[in-house]
Write an enzyme that holds these catalytic residues in place. Sequence first.
Site: not given
Length: 195
Positions: A27, A60, A89, A170, A173
Amino acid sequence: MLTLLTLTCLLVSTQALAAPILILGDSLSASYGIDEDKGWVNLLRAKLPEHEIINGSVSGETTAGGLRRLPALLESGKPKLVLIELGGNDGLRGFTAQQLKENLTKIIILVKETHAKVLLSEVMVPPNYGPRYAQMFADVYNQLAKEHEITLMPFFMKDIAIYPELMQRDRIHPNAQAQMQIADFVQPWVTQILE
């Protein structure tokens, strides 16, 4: 006659420079949470217009997922350089450092078998995962760079994640404001390898 010869030389020169570049990432490279045209990979295209840049990044994605998708990406894109930005991830899901290393090793070997160059991006896990796990995780990238004699690029988020104004809500990112900074960081590493 001279003009035709000059144009032919220029065309051959341009074709020689136009090395396809594959970004195999997660991502952080897939423009998560922002418009794709504002993502750093697209901004890198504008900085390196002579190269075709293929964004094979998926939000992801783990190293196992990247490994599964890689053969088709190598076949269709025929890249001369593959920038690998995977592992975050794996860390978030608590995979072992050994699993991370095994998958990245297979990815590197697959790329090298096509005679493409490899640029491996360091990836770091958040500090709340503990210093021991974070160090084991970081060691994998350094080990791979030495063992496979490939270039290791420092994690491009290192100087971004510390600034809340460059991060999405979040706190994982980068936001749109950070994308040019990432493109500016990555570009010389890519250029250096291609030269």
